[in-house]
Design an enzyme around this catalytic site. Structure first.
Site, PDB file in Angstrom:
ATOM      1  N   GLY A  20     -84.830  65.161 112.434  1.00  0.00           N
ATOM      2  CA  GLY A  20     -84.091  66.414 112.283  1.00  0.00           C
ATOM      3  C   GLY A  20     -83.454  66.838 113.583  1.00  0.00           C
ATOM      4  N   GLY A  64     -83.110  71.502 119.687  1.00  0.00           N
ATOM      5  CA  GLY A  64     -83.238  70.125 120.114  1.00  0.00           C
ATOM      6  C   GLY A  64     -83.428  69.198 118.938  1.00  0.00           C
ATOM      7  CG  ASP A  66     -82.312  80.087 113.946  1.00  0.00           C
ATOM      8  OD1 ASP A  66     -81.578  80.595 113.072  1.00  0.00           O
ATOM      9  OD2 ASP A  66     -82.142  78.939 114.385  1.00  0.00           O
TER      10      ASP A  66
END
Ligand SMILES: *[C@@H]1O[C@H](CO)[C@@H](O)[C@H](O)[C@H]1NC(C)=O
Ligand SMILES: *[C@@H]1O[C@H](CO)[C@@H](O)[C@H](O)[C@H]1NC(C)=O
Ligand SMILES: *[C@@H]1O[C@H](CO)[C@@H](O)[C@H](O)[C@H]1NC(C)=O
Ligand SMILES: *[C@@H]1O[C@H](CO)[C@@H](O)[C@H](O)[C@H]1NC(C)=O
Ligand SMILES: *[C@@H]1O[C@H](CO)[C@@H](O)[C@H](O)[C@H]1NC(C)=O
Ligand SMILES: *[C@@H]1O[C@H](CO)[C@@H](O)[C@H](O)[C@H]1NC(C)=O
Ligand SMILES: *[C@@H]1O[C@H](CO)[C@@H](O)[C@H](O)[C@H]1NC(C)=O
Ligand SMILES: *[C@@H]1O[C@H](CO)[C@@H](O)[C@H](O)[C@H]1NC(C)=O
Ligand SMILES: *[C@@H]1O[C@H](CO)[C@@H](O)[C@H](O)[C@H]1NC(C)=O
Length: 780
Positions: free
Chosen positions: A498, A503, A619
């Site tokens: 992913g 990152g 987020d």
């Protein structure tokens, strides 16, 4: 039929004391507690009016022709009683009201000015008629704790009394659900797991009704008129003419009969349960129900006492204060143990596997967050107090361990430490030359016993060391890796699983600390960390590492090596919620989605309010929610926002969440608080409810921005449009939508806290209608 009756019997009702046989009540008629007047049904069976209650009078309906005068319906049961000088009036304007001498008039039936007459019917139903004699309001539609013959319960509840002498809303309800099941729950915990009785008619479809017939037959009928189940098998042969079905204050639903013989009493024909401890929630927090000679008794666990000796059902509290548990003193705590008790609401914050009860003990012991643990079949659930919904349950095979102690702090700790020191010294000596001397001097027998003693010391020492090490590995310090180690673990970063805002994530294998095995992990290589200095980084890692919650992805270790910053997480093989919602062909069903929403809300609530240092996620979106093998949703990437923006206080300028999810304050350069997460949560909630992205292009224009569409549907009372082709209870759907609308309020301070959100989702608190007219701010 009722109209016919009315025409036949259209007397004019003037005064209650005159006791006329006519049931028609004309506008202008009134009642007062002072002159003891009420409106009777034709046969005199039922009366409507004021009845004495507390230090005043309430308005209700009762059996007038039996000595018990049992109340079957109460108006505004949770309001304080009226005073003796109030009047009840069917006004000439067509309103049924109570007028206290002081204060505002209270509307009994919300029908505007449309009532042209009223009647107390012989069924026990008090009705208002409109201008063409049609029924426009009836008390049967607003039942309290009782239904009567000919009354039907459809998509509605009965709620028990507080007690036999207090008619306010009590602890239990029985609800005729849209899924066709008749279920009993504790009030405030209407969730499947807390149902303590049901008619086993789940899936019988919409519109199933609970019915009571005049011959005492209690049964469920589906929308097309089929009798799908009978609750009482033998229809009472007694031929007694009077029946009622009531959810009693003790939480049991019972069918009663009564003959018109005035010396008779209510007789129980049928009850939903024989064990009076069955109703969940009969006993308050940290207490459990035990049946003694058939009567339920609430008891406290050892070392707990009643919160209120006079009201034992209020629950129990600890009769000791624990010293604060820290990494140093955790061993000084102890447990008291209960065997074969179940706690229905055992929503643990962490489930771990434990081979034995003792392993479970030490699991809980070395975790300062753990107040209690439930051990059952190799599983150990760690919980925080209070425990709820307890009862003795021999089939549960569960051992309850409650952390006690703390009084032993101070000297206890000291002694234990000392002993370890002595042990270390003596061990070192024992196995060297001294052993020989001892052997020589004391002889073989004594030697043997000493060796045994040493062995047991060694074992204890090992045990303590093991738990200390484990503890350190678990929550004091995370494992620190070198870059080389992680390079090996990921086979030189080949297996990318992913890529996110912070990152790239790789799959890797690290050796498992406790066994020789290897463990699959997810290793995140951070790309734009701003946090200066190793110390800051380690501090952040420690804060993240201390978070323990079953709805958070667990951080296992990290790497701070040269310019490399990597994080090692537990591996979630089922991928992200986004995959499930937007990519998978199989849709998660409604119950599953609701569960996921709750999971996330609980995890987020923990980050905001329960962990040591508050963590704002910044987020929240379906990509950052991972699914574990049991289908639990876990929040990932929490705590990272702070790494990106070290010296922030309240404003995380610069970082922004993901388009579509960010709160308006991000665009306005306002302080960012936990409420920014609440906003993103709200947007994501809509996505989970509707199984679609928050913004989609290939749908009709008015549906493109999900939040707007949800808002429009809610305003138009058409929320069912949001879940096409799915059978979902409208009230539950509406609850979800309301929570989402509150979370996405423009003004951060109007949004609820995550704690409030979880309560709303659980159904524990009422959700006011969100303000209509709030405008959504879309992403630029
Ligand atoms: C009882 O009191 C009410 C209100 O004062 C009055 O309208 C009604 O006529 C009285 N009934 C009798 C029988 O006195
Ligand atoms: C009935 O119970 C409620 C809630 O427990 C309480 O507030 C009220 O005062 C009680 N009323 C009477 C008349 O005892
Ligand atoms: C409920 O409370 C009312 C008023 O105290 C009482 O008359 C009635 O009998 C109670 N019902 C039950 C089922 O206990
Ligand atoms: C009611 O039950 C009958 C018999 O089981 C069934 O045929 C009918 O479809 C059901 N009606 C509804 C609305 O589910
Ligand atoms: C359902 O049961 C009631 C009460 O026993 C009975 O009166 C009615 O006829 C039954 N209806 C059907 C369709 O069997
Ligand atoms: C009324 O009930 C009592 C007690 O059950 C019984 O002794 C008496 O005979 C009954 N009277 C009538 C008239 O049925
Ligand atoms: C509670 O603790 C106090 C003091 O430690 C003790 O005297 C008392 O007996 C305890 N009560 C119960 C019910 O255990
Ligand atoms: C913990 O409790 C057990 C059983 O109640 C007792 O034997 C033991 O001494 C206690 N340990 C400590 C450290 O208090
Ligand atoms: C214990 O759990 C295992 C696996 O979860 C299960 O197979 C087994 O049947 C359980 N045993 C009992 C007694 O419940």
């Amino acid at each position: 039929m009722a109209f016919l009756l009315l025409f036949l019997l259209s007397f004019v009702f003037n005064s209650a004391n005159a006791q006329p046989r006519s049931p028609i009540i004309e506008p202008g008629s009134s009642l007062s507690p002072n002159n003891n007047s009420y409106w009777l049904s034709e046969s005199g069976q039922f009366a409507f009016g004021f009845y004495p209650y507390g230090n005043g009078y309430s308005v209700g309906i009762w059996f007038e022709n039996i000595p018990q005068n049992t109340v079957v319906w109460t108006f505004n049961r949770d309001d304080p009683p009226f005073t003796g000088d109030a009047t009840l009036l069917l006004s000439t304007q067509g309103r049924l009201v109570v007028r206290p001498t002081q204060g505002q008039e209270v509307l009994i039936a919300d029908v505007g000015n449309a009532a042209s007459s009223a009647s107390m019917l012989d069924s026990g139903n008090f009705v208002l008629f409109g201008s063409s004699s049609e029924i426009i309001w009836q008390s049967f539609d607003f039942p309290t704790d009782t239904i009567l013959p000919s009354q039907r319960l459809v998509n509605n509840n009965l709620v028990s009394n507080v007690s036999e002498t207090n008619h306010s809303s009590g602890k239990f309800l029985i609800t005729m659900q849209l899924d066709g099941n008749l279920v009993q729950y504790p009030v405030g915990a209407v969730e499947m797991v807390f149902g303590y009785w049901n008619s086993k008619t789940y899936g019988a479809g919409n519109g199933v009704s609970l019915n009571l017939d005049s011959d005492g037959h209690l049964y469920l009928q589906n929308a097309t008129g089929f009798n799908i189940t009978s609750l009482n098998n033998k229809v009472a042969a007694s031929g007694k003419p009077i029946y009622r079905a009531t959810i009693d204050a003790d939480g049991i639903f019972r069918l009663y009969s009564h003959s018109s013989n005035r010396s008779d009493n209510w007789f129980i024909e049928w009850s939903s349960s024989d064990n009076k401890c069955d109703p969940i929630g009969l006993c308050g927090q940290n207490s459990y129900c035990v049946s003694m000679e058939g009567e339920p008794v609430c008891q406290c666990p050892p070392r707990f006492v009643y919160i209120d000796e006079e009201h034992k059902d209020l629950g129990c509290r600890k009769n000791y204060s624990l010293v604060a548990c820290t990494g140093r003193n955790y061993q000084t705590f102890n447990f008291s143990k209960l065997v074969d008790f179940s706690w229905k609401d055992s929503d643990s914050y962490l489930d771990v596997s434990a081979r034995t009860e003792n392993d479970c003990r030490s699991e809980c012991l070395r975790d300062c967050n753990c107040d209690a643990a439930l051990y059952n079949n190799q599983s150990c659930k760690k919980l925080k107090l209070p425990l709820r919904f307890g009862r003795r349950d021999t089939s549960s095979q569960t051992i309850t361990l409650l952390k006690t102690g703390g009084e032993l702090a101070g000297p206890g700790t000291g002694k234990r430490k000392l002993r370890i020191d002595i042990l270390i010294t003596s061990l070192a000596l024992a196995f060297s030359t001294l052993a020989f001397l001892v052997l020589a001097a004391i002889g073989i027998l004594k030697y043997r016993s000493r060796v045994r003693e040493y062995r047991s010391h060694v074992q204890e020492y090992e045990r303590i060391l093991h738990s200390v090490n484990n503890r350190i590995a678990e929550d004091v310090a995370l494992k620190s890796f070198t870059f080389e180690e992680l390079k090996d673990a990921t086979n030189n970063f080949v297996d990318e699983i992913g890529k996110g805002a912070y990152g790239t994530v790789f799959r890797g294998l690290i050796s498992d600390g406790n066994s020789d095995g290897e463990r699959m992990v997810a290793i995140k290589r951070l790309e734009k960390v701003v946090a200066e200095g190793e110390r800051d980084f380690r501090n952040e890692m420690r804060a993240i590492g201390k978070t323990h919650h079953k709805n958070l992805v667990r951080l296992l270790g990290y790497c701070y090596d040269g310019t490399n910053r990597l994080l090692v997480y537990e591996y979630m093989k089922n991928g992200s919620l986004a995959d499930f919602l937007f990519k998978s062909k199989l849709k998660i069903n409604w119950e599953g989605r609701v569960e996921i929403i709750l999971n996330i809300a609980r995890g987020l609530c923990y980050l905001h309010e329960e962990c040591e240092t508050q963590i704002i996620h910044c987020d929240i979106k379906p990509e950052n929610i991972l699914m574990d093998e049991k289908g639990y949703a876990k929040i990932a990437d929490f705590g990272l926002a702070k790494l990106l923006m070290p010296n922030q206080s309240k404003t995380y300028t610069g970082i922004r969440g993901t388009r579509g999810y960010v709160a308006p304050e991000w665009h306005r350069n306002l302080a960012i608080t936990v409420k920014a997460d609440v906003y993103s949560f709200g947007i994501m909630l809509f996505e989970i409810v509707c199984c679609r992205r928050s913004v989609e292009a290939d749908v009709p224009e008015n549906e493109q921005v999900l939040a707007h569409w949800v808002y429009d549907c809610f305003k138009a009372n058409e929320v069912e449009k949001l879940v096409r082709n799915e059978e979902v209870s409208k009230s539950k759907l509406e609850r979800m939508v309301k929570v989402g609308l509150w979370c996405t309020q423009d003004e951060a301070s109007s949004r609820p806290s995550m704690k409030k959100v979880t309560l709303m989702l659980e159904g524990t608190v009422n959700i006011p209608d969100p303000p209509l007219l709030s405008s959504f701010v879309s992403s630029p």
